[in-house]
Design an enzyme around this catalytic site. Structure first.
Site, PDB file in Angstrom:
ATOM      1  N   PRO A  48     -15.722  -9.070  12.401  1.00  0.00           N
ATOM      2  CA  PRO A  48     -16.650  -7.798  12.270  1.00  0.00           C
ATOM      3  C   PRO A  48     -17.570  -7.320  13.073  1.00  0.00           C
ATOM      4  O   PRO A  48     -18.012  -6.321  13.505  1.00  0.00           O
ATOM      5  CB  PRO A  48     -17.349  -8.145  10.685  1.00  0.00           C
ATOM      6  CG  PRO A  48     -16.390  -9.142  10.102  1.00  0.00           C
ATOM      7  CD  PRO A  48     -15.664  -9.775  11.316  1.00  0.00           C
ATOM      8  N   ASN A  81      -4.066  -4.814   4.183  1.00  0.00           N
ATOM      9  CA  ASN A  81      -4.750  -4.079   3.093  1.00  0.00           C
ATOM     10  C   ASN A  81      -5.882  -4.699   2.288  1.00  0.00           C
ATOM     11  O   ASN A  81      -6.738  -3.832   1.727  1.00  0.00           O
ATOM     12  CB  ASN A  81      -3.723  -3.930   2.005  1.00  0.00           C
ATOM     13  CG  ASN A  81      -2.387  -3.268   2.363  1.00  0.00           C
ATOM     14  OD1 ASN A  81      -2.327  -2.386   3.449  1.00  0.00           O
ATOM     15  ND2 ASN A  81      -1.091  -3.539   1.881  1.00  0.00           N
ATOM     16  N   TYR A 131       2.009  -5.867  -2.755  1.00  0.00           N
ATOM     17  CA  TYR A 131       1.534  -4.517  -2.498  1.00  0.00           C
ATOM     18  C   TYR A 131       0.291  -4.137  -2.872  1.00  0.00           C
ATOM     19  O   TYR A 131      -0.797  -3.656  -2.689  1.00  0.00           O
ATOM     20  CB  TYR A 131       2.479  -3.623  -2.185  1.00  0.00           C
ATOM     21  CG  TYR A 131       2.075  -2.278  -1.719  1.00  0.00           C
ATOM     22  CD1 TYR A 131       1.558  -1.976  -0.478  1.00  0.00           C
ATOM     23  CD2 TYR A 131       1.777  -0.997  -2.691  1.00  0.00           C
ATOM     24  CE1 TYR A 131       1.205  -0.855   0.095  1.00  0.00           C
ATOM     25  CE2 TYR A 131       1.311   0.004  -2.242  1.00  0.00           C
ATOM     26  CZ  TYR A 131       0.997   0.251  -0.849  1.00  0.00           C
ATOM     27  OH  TYR A 131       0.489   1.372  -0.682  1.00  0.00           O
ATOM     28  N   LYS A 135      -3.617  -4.039  -2.069  1.00  0.00           N
ATOM     29  CA  LYS A 135      -4.310  -2.693  -2.036  1.00  0.00           C
ATOM     30  C   LYS A 135      -5.577  -2.684  -3.004  1.00  0.00           C
ATOM     31  O   LYS A 135      -6.434  -2.143  -2.711  1.00  0.00           O
ATOM     32  CB  LYS A 135      -3.319  -1.596  -2.638  1.00  0.00           C
ATOM     33  CG  LYS A 135      -2.354  -1.025  -1.448  1.00  0.00           C
ATOM     34  CD  LYS A 135      -2.976  -0.690  -0.122  1.00  0.00           C
ATOM     35  CE  LYS A 135      -3.380   0.665  -0.115  1.00  0.00           C
ATOM     36  NZ  LYS A 135      -4.043   1.098   1.213  1.00  0.00           N
TER      37      LYS A 135
END
Length: 317
Positions: A48, A81, A131, A135
């Site tokens: 970050p 993701n 997935y 997400k």
């Protein structure tokens, strides 16, 4: 207005970048790992603090995160993701806390829907695989970040450049390889096409992103961006076959309901027989509604695919 687009090299990101570059008074910066990127960032790997430094130099008024992985193992999906959006939010809080963040989520976060019903943003999420789960983790990171942020939960996008990792792009690739599409004795073998999906034109997705990036005042944390109706997957395949001039038989050979049994679908969509999004909140918050019918989406997909296809043994121009 300075708009930073992450994941501009992808399917959705390419359309979003093109749309934003046509916006009067906007300067669009591309962020990513490629040598030509305006801002060098890697959401899946950069710390970050490093991300914050890059964002501080870019000084964006808005950031659009189109970066995401649709395939790969669970670790890859989680890194891109889930970890990616969380790291981006941490960096934005440090470097550009006043910037508007528009993050592209997925209708796969909801999991299996109830046949005949549209799912609203307030409904609980129960993703059916890695997935959708990763997400959803990204969406939670963005929605709880405290930033001026909105997640656009995108349905099943259709249009020019659709990748072969999803059903529309895969079927277009298979049709492009047919030697004689006009042969009535020809056959296209796919899996079970009985599932229902909410298809949305990729150009309408890009327009929703533009509206979300430029809308005054705060927005709801999550907005559905879909076609607003569920159609059988076999209907999409039939229309795509018609656009390609295919006159043969489409054979469904079993599979997961999304065409993958015969090599045409998406593994991440397995076990979900119905998806349909309620898009009324996007209409209220953004004044957005889909403008392209499925036939127009399919025509754009096939036109782009047929232009780019070069048969074996033929030199590319």
């Amino acid at each position: 207005m300075r708009i930073l687009v992450l994941g501009a090299g992808g399917y959705l990101g390419g359309h979003v970048t093109e749309r934003l570059r046509a916006l009067p008074g906007a300067r669009v910066l591309v962020g990513g790992r490629s040598p030509g990127a305006d801002v060098a960032v890697d959401l899946a790997a950069d710390r970050p603090r490093l991300l914050a430094g890059a964002l501080a130099k870019a000084a964006p008024d808005a950031v659009v995160n189109c970066a995401g992985a649709t395939g790969g193992d669970a670790v890859t999906l989680a890194e891109v993701n889930a970890r990616g959006p969380a790291a981006l939010c941490a960096a934005l809080r440090a470097a550009a806390p006043g910037a508007r963040l528009v993050h592209l989520g997925s209708a796969a976060e909801y999991g299996a829907g109830t046949p005949g019903l549209r799912v609203a943003e307030s409904e609980p999420c129960a993703p059916a695989g890695p997935y959708g789960a990763t997400k959803l983790a990204g969406t939670v990171a963005v929605a709880s970040s405290g930033l001026d942020a909105v997640v656009l939960r995108v349905g099943n996008p259709v249009g020019a450049g659709a990748p072969a990792t999803g059903l529309p792009g895969r079927v277009a690739a298979l049709l492009a390889e047919v030697a004689d599409p006009g042969d009535p004795e020809g056959e296209l073998r796919l899996g079970d096409l009985s599932a229902y999906r909410d298809f949305v034109d990729v150009r309408d997705v890009a327009r929703a992103v533009e509206l979300a990036a430029t809308a005054p005042g705060p927005l709801p944390p999550v907005l559905n961006v879909g076609g607003g109706e569920a159609l059988p997957v076999r209907e999409l395949v039939r229309r795509l076959a018609d656009a390609a001039g295919f006159r043969g038989r489409i054979a469904e050979t079993g599979g997961d309901g999304n065409g993958s049994g015969g090599g045409g679908g998406s593994e991440r969509s397995a076990r979900v027989s119905w998806q349909c999004s309620d898009i009324s909140a996007a209409a209220a918050a953004l004044g957005w509604a889909p403008a392209h019918a499925l036939d127009a989406s399919v025509a754009a997909l096939w036109e782009a695919r047929s232009r780019s296809f070069v048969p074996d043994g033929v030199a590319a121009p």
